[in-house]
Motif scaffolding. Sequence first.
Motif, PDB file in Angstrom:
ATOM      1  N   PHE A   8      25.138  41.217  33.338  1.00 38.70           N
ATOM      2  CA  PHE A   8      26.598  41.246  33.188  1.00 38.70           C
ATOM      3  C   PHE A   8      27.277  41.059  34.546  1.00 38.70           C
ATOM      4  N   GLN A   9      26.751  41.705  35.569  1.00 35.86           N
ATOM      5  CA  GLN A   9      27.327  41.567  36.908  1.00 35.86           C
ATOM      6  C   GLN A   9      27.216  40.116  37.401  1.00 35.86           C
ATOM      7  N   GLN A  10      26.063  39.486  37.161  1.00 32.44           N
ATOM      8  CA  GLN A  10      25.888  38.075  37.550  1.00 32.44           C
ATOM      9  C   GLN A  10      26.927  37.201  36.837  1.00 32.44           C
ATOM     10  N   TYR A  11      27.077  37.432  35.534  1.00 36.38           N
ATOM     11  CA  TYR A  11      28.046  36.676  34.744  1.00 36.38           C
ATOM     12  C   TYR A  11      29.451  36.889  35.294  1.00 36.38           C
ATOM     13  N   ARG A  12      29.793  38.157  35.513  1.00 32.35           N
ATOM     14  CA  ARG A  12      31.138  38.527  35.958  1.00 32.35           C
ATOM     15  C   ARG A  12      31.460  37.904  37.316  1.00 32.35           C
ATOM     16  N   PHE A  13      30.532  38.006  38.267  1.00 34.21           N
ATOM     17  CA  PHE A  13      30.776  37.444  39.588  1.00 34.21           C
ATOM     18  C   PHE A  13      30.922  35.924  39.523  1.00 34.21           C
ATOM     19  N   ALA A  14      30.073  35.273  38.741  1.00 31.72           N
ATOM     20  CA  ALA A  14      30.144  33.814  38.599  1.00 31.72           C
ATOM     21  C   ALA A  14      31.462  33.409  37.940  1.00 31.72           C
ATOM     22  N   ARG A  15      31.903  34.158  36.935  1.00 31.92           N
ATOM     23  CA  ARG A  15      33.162  33.845  36.248  1.00 31.92           C
ATOM     24  C   ARG A  15      34.342  33.983  37.194  1.00 31.92           C
ATOM     25  N   ILE A  16      34.397  35.083  37.917  1.00 35.05           N
ATOM     26  CA  ILE A  16      35.511  35.316  38.843  1.00 35.05           C
ATOM     27  C   ILE A  16      35.534  34.248  39.938  1.00 35.05           C
ATOM     28  N   GLU A  17      34.357  33.947  40.456  1.00 32.33           N
ATOM     29  CA  GLU A  17      34.255  32.942  41.513  1.00 32.33           C
ATOM     30  C   GLU A  17      34.745  31.577  41.022  1.00 32.33           C
ATOM     31  N   ALA A  18      34.254  31.141  39.883  1.00 33.85           N
ATOM     32  CA  ALA A  18      34.654  29.841  39.333  1.00 33.85           C
ATOM     33  C   ALA A  18      36.142  29.835  38.985  1.00 33.85           C
ATOM     34  N   GLN A  19      36.641  30.949  38.489  1.00 35.60           N
ATOM     35  CA  GLN A  19      38.056  31.047  38.137  1.00 35.60           C
ATOM     36  C   GLN A  19      38.921  30.893  39.393  1.00 35.60           C
ATOM     37  N   ASN A  20      38.558  31.578  40.464  1.00 36.75           N
ATOM     38  CA  ASN A  20      39.324  31.501  41.707  1.00 36.75           C
ATOM     39  C   ASN A  20      39.268  30.108  42.323  1.00 36.75           C
ATOM     40  N   ILE A  21      38.093  29.493  42.328  1.00 37.49           N
ATOM     41  CA  ILE A  21      37.936  28.153  42.896  1.00 37.49           C
ATOM     42  C   ILE A  21      38.729  27.137  42.086  1.00 37.49           C
ATOM     43  N   THR A  22      38.614  27.212  40.771  1.00 41.30           N
ATOM     44  CA  THR A  22      39.320  26.265  39.902  1.00 41.30           C
ATOM     45  C   THR A  22      40.827  26.410  40.055  1.00 41.30           C
ATOM     46  N   ARG A  23      41.309  27.649  40.072  1.00 39.26           N
ATOM     47  CA  ARG A  23      42.747  27.896  40.236  1.00 39.26           C
ATOM     48  C   ARG A  23      43.235  27.316  41.567  1.00 39.26           C
ATOM     49  N   ALA A  24      42.484  27.563  42.640  1.00 43.19           N
ATOM     50  CA  ALA A  24      42.877  27.051  43.959  1.00 43.19           C
ATOM     51  C   ALA A  24      42.901  25.526  43.973  1.00 43.19           C
ATOM     52  N   ARG A  25      41.913  24.902  43.353  1.00 41.61           N
ATOM     53  CA  ARG A  25      41.863  23.433  43.306  1.00 41.61           C
ATOM     54  C   ARG A  25      43.050  22.871  42.526  1.00 41.61           C
ATOM     55  N   LEU A  26      43.362  23.481  41.395  1.00 43.66           N
ATOM     56  CA  LEU A  26      44.490  23.008  40.591  1.00 43.66           C
ATOM     57  C   LEU A  26      45.805  23.214  41.334  1.00 43.66           C
ATOM     58  N   GLU A  27      45.950  24.354  41.995  1.00 43.29           N
ATOM     59  CA  GLU A  27      47.177  24.612  42.750  1.00 43.29           C
ATOM     60  C   GLU A  27      47.344  23.593  43.869  1.00 43.29           C
TER      61      GLU A  27
END
Length: 92
Positions: A8-27
Amino acid sequence: MNGMNGEFQQYRFARIEAQNITRARLEAQFKDGTGGLEELEKAIEQLTMTEPTCTPWRTSEVELAGSRDGTRMAALEFYWAHRRWHPSTSES
């Protein structure tokens, strides 16, 4: 129990990381409302329909699922938050 929590921690960290990177790229891509609604929709569609590439160091099945979900969540959140940038008539 520890194995499930670790996954769950691996999933959570990967999700947060991808979410932050994607948001920054779109912005960065659509800063100041530049780019039309069609361009925004194409970018969102591409992000939600393809495998994530923003976290290549995430290689386990659980991490890939987290990255995929994070990318899609960020793309959809960005779309809903920013589609109002693009009025149907020309800007004044």
